[in-house]
Design an enzyme around this catalytic site. Structure first.
Site, PDB file in Angstrom:
ATOM      1  N   LYS A 158     -63.456 -11.122  -4.322  1.00 57.25           N
ATOM      2  CA  LYS A 158     -64.492 -11.363  -5.332  1.00 57.25           C
ATOM      3  C   LYS A 158     -64.333 -10.368  -6.480  1.00 57.25           C
ATOM      4  O   LYS A 158     -64.061  -9.180  -6.242  1.00 57.25           O
ATOM      5  CB  LYS A 158     -65.887 -11.228  -4.702  1.00 57.25           C
ATOM      6  CG  LYS A 158     -67.034 -11.644  -5.628  1.00 57.25           C
ATOM      7  CD  LYS A 158     -68.397 -11.514  -4.919  1.00 57.25           C
ATOM      8  CE  LYS A 158     -69.550 -11.964  -5.802  1.00 57.25           C
ATOM      9  NZ  LYS A 158     -70.873 -11.800  -5.141  1.00 57.25           N
ATOM     10  N   SER A 189     -73.966 -15.836  -5.213  1.00 58.08           N
ATOM     11  CA  SER A 189     -73.067 -15.559  -6.310  1.00 58.08           C
ATOM     12  C   SER A 189     -71.594 -15.606  -5.927  1.00 58.08           C
ATOM     13  O   SER A 189     -70.746 -15.753  -6.801  1.00 58.08           O
ATOM     14  CB  SER A 189     -73.372 -14.182  -6.890  1.00 58.08           C
ATOM     15  OG  SER A 189     -73.082 -13.171  -5.937  1.00 58.08           O
ATOM     16  N   SER A 240     -75.907 -13.953  -1.275  1.00 57.71           N
ATOM     17  CA  SER A 240     -74.724 -14.342  -2.052  1.00 57.71           C
ATOM     18  C   SER A 240     -73.472 -14.595  -1.233  1.00 57.71           C
ATOM     19  O   SER A 240     -72.474 -15.081  -1.774  1.00 57.71           O
ATOM     20  CB  SER A 240     -74.421 -13.289  -3.110  1.00 57.71           C
ATOM     21  OG  SER A 240     -75.310 -13.413  -4.195  1.00 57.71           O
TER      22      SER A 240
END
Lengths: 483, 491
Positions: free
Chosen positions: A85, A160, A184
């Site tokens: 990420k 997210s 997330s």
């Protein structure tokens, strides 16, 4: 699974890769080339990756192949294709955190969890798309464009960590790292039909995680199956002298008890998580999953987590307060984006932050600044901390009764792109089942548990007490086996 | 703008000032407060830095244990209660030399509280309260001057970022600039003794802000205070405070009101300027630092730290007064620094008569240092040298005149006493017959004094010793001379 546009695929498992590479049936280089090819094929429609570094990936693969050729013992993740990420740093690679304000920024150091993966032989294909500074539940807040759900590109992958979930669900990589502040990791895992782990706060070092809300942020793995997720967590967990909030507790072998089944386990089902607002198909899928666990020998115990309804406002006070401070460093002075042509320092600050941050990030900075302001602190921030304690106490009481707690991960399956992007509160409610564990610091997982009639994945959330990951993996494995 | 020179003494005397000081002190740890970077002054700009002290995204602070020990030692030395559990907080504000956009500090739970130090004021000894001592990190340095393009640019050096600090806040117990100076002197002395800081004001390791208000003498209520920043030199502390006090008095006298504000002392112009008003004051939005767990200083750890406490200057002075029979003033001079006091005591204890060493250091040495404008640590004569001179005098091998001459030479040539003495080895007359001859001459020339002596005024002997010493140009062996004078007069 019948993908509507064949964007989904199951990546090779860690165990199968290990066996094949160690047995010289394939090479890490071949695995890496396959991953690169899959990215080239699928990612234009998904947009999970913000940057791909084939050179680094090939070099890492070549190193693994040298070890294999020499007959040397292979590290636990040798040759396993990974994505990271973009809120996690990897020296030399960009780290935008999905924000324009970090455009062009290349951090000079590597996140501890990422370093542990590298040391374990992982191959990094690139950095993954996400909501800007991990703020969002749909991945639509990325400054670099949204991620599309591999199960239906007209739908969001969740957020997210949308890129992290979608990259696994589309078979581009075997595992990814994401971060979870209010859901997330778990919510996109649910939306994309993969496994996503929320480790206990302090279990995985946060060093190198570009902070959203420091007391809530956690790094955790995504994988296509529970065993792979448990294996990756075992690699990245542990004390880090660079993170004062990381725990010194030893890291157990999370795969050891996976197949023990749930017979004799007490599993709590909190009534508050099955109330109004829960999609009927999701309810049916989770209740069916719970029945299967009962059939497998678990004792299902109805429980109550009475402060649950205060979780969303509590979360949005604490998370935004910390965010307003954590994001103060993005001022255009030293790195990243700086608005051109400002006459004064104050104007440069204002313009840089106005042009550099997206709408949701600015909304949260304003909220957080407000709740910490003189005269409001007691009414908001202090009160929220008190409620946070009550929420944590709910779980402490529950875990005196049960070994793990079963809930839906999200109230609905993946929604359509644009469906909630104009309604922040509706978007915030997508995290209604996940923020509680975030506030309490406990661990959890989202594991696939059925589908909607239209084929959209539904995830079950399994929550465990502090450092109770082993029990959570054991239940998740049972859910996975019976689906 | 008020002018501070027009105030008449009568008006000035109607008012009293109330002063509290906030002192920032850099701790002398090897590494910074929250990372492993060297904590050193004077490195090339932006070289002692890492992701943590640069505040790079994702980097996290980890508290330096030594910094806690230093801060705890300082707290104990200032008679503060040390909290078992204190919490770090973020103080949020934007500035280019503050790379995180917040400073890690302590807010509502400081490490040390409710302490005091004793100062000598016009009214004698006085305890000045210390409200709190808290830990925090320093910011970097903005350099607005000294570059070719300084008119259009400001440069930032982040080496200082993350340097461990303690902020020591006094109660508003100080009433005059002299008291403030004395407080700062005593505070610096204590911190130097504990060795937690070098307290070097020029290098910024001790910085001072002052809260100043005025009120009519006898009033109970405090006046509105102004905070005067940047009082960063012992030389200017009195001037800055006096300026601000007179500015406020003048304002009040002319019917105005002091406004709560932050003012900046400009040493070059000798005045303070308004920096920002109360309305413009920052809202720092303090909240607990989530990246650091609460700081726990257990009783056991505190005891371990307290065991390292050196003898502090106050206690040391009391002991030295008793041990060497010196005055309080002498004791102050001799304990000005721990190193100096250590040297003195080591030399004095090895000497034949420690009191003579103390007297010599306090009189002959200090006088010459003062005349030469030197500090004690710049003295050409070491404490060993002073002790050697004292021993020679004690043995009667050196007259006081010879000693003075040798001290003068030491200062002239910037050489230690031993070196000069070895080279000069002053001539001494030890031949009894020569001395007796000189005594006879003095006795013959001063019949009146002889008469006094013989009538019982024995102290007159000193007169004859002095006269003979003068006649011998200071070269007569003092012990022998004494003995012979008495013998001759009694004969």
């Amino acid at each position: 699974m019948t993908p509507t546009k064949s964007l989904t695929a199951t990546p090779p498992s860690i165990a199968s890769l290990r066996q094949a590479i160690a047995g010289r049936a394939t090479t890490a280089t071949a695995v890496t080339e396959a991953a690169l090819a899959r990215i080239a094929e699928a990612d234009p429609a998904i947009h999970a990756f913000l940057s791909v570094d084939a050179t680094l990936a090939r070099a890492q693969a070549a190193h693994v192949d040298q070890l294999a050729a020499a007959g040397a013992p292979l590290p636990p993740l040798a040759g396993v294709p990974f994505g990271i990420k973009d809120v996690l740093t990897l020296e030399g690679a960009p780290a935008t955190a999905g924000s324009k304000i970090l455009e062009g920024y290349h951090p000079p150091y590597t996140c501890t969890a990422v370093k542990k993966l590298a040391d374990a032989g992982a191959v990094f294909l690139g950095k993954l798309n996400c909501d800007e500074f991990a703020m969002g539940s749909s991945n639509e807040n990325s400054a670099y464009g949204p991620v599309h759900n591999p199960h239906d590109p007209g739908r969001v992958p969740g957020g997210s960590s949308g890129g992290s979930a979608a990259a696994v669900a589309s078979g581009m990589v075997t595992a990814t790292l994401g971060t979870d502040t209010g859901g997330s990791i778990r919510q996109p895992a649910s939306f994309c039909g993969v496994v996503g782990v929320l480790p206990t706060y302090g279990r995985v070092s946060r060093y190198g995680l570009i902070a959203f809300a420091s007391s809530l942020d956690r790094i955790g793995p995504f994988a296509a199956n529970v065993r792979d997720a448990a294996t990756v967590l075992g690699v990245i967990a542990g004390h880090d002298p660079m993170d004062a909030t990381s725990s010194p507790l030893p890291v157990p072998d999370y795969t050891a008890d996976l197949d023990k089944g749930v017979r004799g386990m007490k599993l709590g089902v909190p009534s508050e998580y099955f109330a109004d607002g829960l999609d009927a198909e999701v309810r049916a899928a989770i209740e069916s999953g719970i029945e299967k666990l009962r059939a497998a020998g678990a004792e299902i115990v109805p429980i109550s987590l009475p402060h649950t309804r205060y979780a969303i406002p509590t979360y949005y006070v604490i998370a935004t307060a910390e965010a307003s401070s954590n994001l103060a460093r993005f001022d255009g002075v030293r790195y990243g984006f700086r608005a051109p042509k400002s006459d004064t320092l104050a104007a440069m600050y204002r313009r840089t932050r106005d042009l550099g941050f997206g709408a949701e990030v600015k909304r949260r900075i304003l909220l957080g600044t407000y709740v910490l302001s003189h005269g409001y602190y007691d009414a908001y921030y202090r009160k929220a901390q008190q409620v946070r304690r009550l929420l944590a106490d709910d779980f402490l009481a529950a875990f005196r009764q049960v070994d793990a707690i079963l809930t839906p991960t999200a109230p609905t399956p993946a929604f359509r792109l644009g469906e909630k992007s104009d309604d922040p509160v509706a978007m915030y409610l997508a995290d209604i089942y996940t923020v509680t564990a975030s506030l309490a610091g406990i661990c959890g997982i989202s594991v696939p548990c059925g589908q909607s009639r239209s084929g959209l994945p539904i995830g079950m959330q399994i929550l465990g007490p502090h450092f109770g990951e082993a029990a959570v993996f054991r239940v998740a494995q049972a859910v996975e086996t019976q689906r | 703008m008020a002018s501070a020179v027009t105030l008449s003494p009568e008006v000035r005397a109607k008012y009293e000032a109330v002063i509290g000081l906030e002192v920032h002190v850099q701790l002398l740890t090897e590494t910074k407060a929250f990372c492993g970077c060297p904590n050193r002054f004077g490195a090339p700009p932006n070289t002692n830095v890492c992701p943590v002290c640069l505040g790079l995204p994702g980097a996290l602070p980890v508290l330096n244990k030594r910094a806690v020990e230093f801060a705890t030692l300082a707290s104990l030395a200032l008679h503060c209660e040390v909290r078992e559990r204190s919490i770090f907080a973020r103080k949020n504000y934007f500035y280019p030399d503050l790379p995180k956009g917040y400073q890690i500090s302590q807010y509502d739970t400081p490490l040390g509280e409710n302490g005091w130090i004793e100062v000598l004021s016009g009214e004698g000894r006085k305890r000045v309260g210390i409200t709190r001592l808290h830990m925090e990190e320093d910011a970097g340095k903005s350099m607005h001057e000294g570059f070719a393009d300084s008119a259009t640019r400001t440069y930032v050096d982040l080496n200082r970022c993350g340097t461990p600090l303690v902020e020591i806040v006094s109660e508003p117990d100080l009433r005059t600039p002299d008291e403030a100076y004395e407080y700062l002197t005593r505070l610096k002395e204590i911190l130097l003794y504990t060795a937690v800081s070098d307290c070097n004001m020029e290098e910024g390791s001790l910085r001072c802000d002052a809260n100043v208000s005025v009120r009519l003498k006898g009033a109970e209520e405090f006046g509105t205070k102004a905070e005067v920043k940047n009082v960063n030199s012992f030389r200017f502390i009195r001037a800055a405070l006096e300026y601000e006090i007179e500015r406020q008095i003048e304002l009040v006298e002319s019917g105005g009101r002091v406004v709560q504000e932050t003012r900046l002392w400009n040493a070059g112009e000798g005045r303070t300027y308004s920096m920002r008003s109360k309305e413009q004051a920052h809202d720092y939005r303090y909240f607990p630092e989530p990246d650091l767990p609460p700081l726990i200083v257990t009783d056991a750890w505190k005891a371990e730290i307290a065991a390292r406490m050196p003898e502090l200057p106050g206690a040391r002075r009391a002991r030295m007064i008793a041990e060497y029979g010196i005055t309080e003033q002498d004791a102050h001079t001799l304990t000005a620094s721990r190193e100096f006091a250590d040297q003195f005591e080591e030399a004095a204890r090895a000497a034949k008569n420690p009191r003579r060493v103390a007297n010599l250091a306090q009189s002959e040495l200090t006088m010459r240092l003062k005349a030469a404008g030197l500090e004690l640590d710049q003295s050409p004569i070491s404490m060993k040298g002073v002790a050697q001179a004292a021993d020679l005098a004690e043995e009667g091998k050196l007259s006081s005149k010879q000693l003075k001459q040798l001290f003068d030479l030491c200062f002239e040539r910037k050489e230690d006493f031993g070196t000069v003495y070895e080279r000069e080895k002053p001539q001494q007359i030890t031949d009894s017959s020569v001395i007796e001859k000189m005594i006879d001459e003095v006795i013959a020339a001063n019949p009146a004094q002889v008469e006094q002596y013989r009538k019982g005024k024995k102290t007159v002997a000193a007169f004859f010793v002095g006269q003979v010493m003068k006649a011998s140009k200071g070269q007569a062996n003092p012990a022998l001379l004494n003995e012979l004078v008495t013998k001759k007069l009694d004969a």
